[in-house]
Design a protein around this motif. Structure first.
Motif: not given
Ligand code: DAT
Ligand code: MG
Length: 141
Positions: A4-5, A78-81, A125-126
């Motif tokens: 998630r982003t 999504g994958e690699r969002v 991601p962090e």
């Protein structure tokens, strides 16, 4: 692995009525909307969100700009969002951001102390986990 982003349509994007266009690009790319909320960000939220920029010359203008009107806060999945939305957004400077990107197609330079470039997207991601917890604490519980 799905991720998630955090995406923000900043006050310039909301004010220019580009929220729908930007949401549409996120959806058209194939990402799923998890949360969407129009809100007026508080200084407390903004100082946490932009903690990495504290002390830089554009920090105060940046926070003031972000406080100047409503923001559309979005969590997309999504994958690699995370990487994918940064690619959709384009480079920080809207004058030279590649055509085809949100900033390149819809942004331009304005005579302001802070660069106005329509969108924010988490850069790792962090950062995504940290920022989602700030804007949507209910999703991080
Ligand atoms: P990004 O939003 O591409 O991740 P950033 O995290 O470096 O860029 O900076 C946050 C925002 O601050 C950016 O979207 C626009 C503004 N900004 C960055 N660098 C700036 C500068 N040198 N002068 C004015 N505003 C700037
Ligand atoms: Mg950044």
């Amino acid at each position: 692995m799905t991720e998630r982003t955090l995406i923000l349509v900043k006050p310039d994007g909301v004010q220019r009525a580009l929220s729908g266009e930007i949401l549409s690009r996120v959806e058209a790319k194939g990402y799923r909307l998890v949360a969407v909320e129009l809100l007026h960000a508080s200084r407390e939220v903004l100082s946490r969100h932009y903690a990495e920029h504290e002390g830089k010359p554009f920090y105060e203008p940046l926070v003031e700009f972000m406080e100047s009107g409503p923001t559309l806060a979005i969590v997309a999945e999504g994958e690699r969002v995370i990487e994918g939305f940064r690619s959709l957004a384009g480079a920080t400077d809207p004058t030279t951001a590649a055509p085809g990107t949100i900033r390149g197609d819809l942004g331009r330079h304005w005579p302001t102390a802070v660069i106005q470039n329509l969108v924010h997207g988490s850069d790792s991601p962090e950062s995504a986990a940290r920022e989602i917890a700030i804007w949507f604490p209910e999703l991080s519980a």
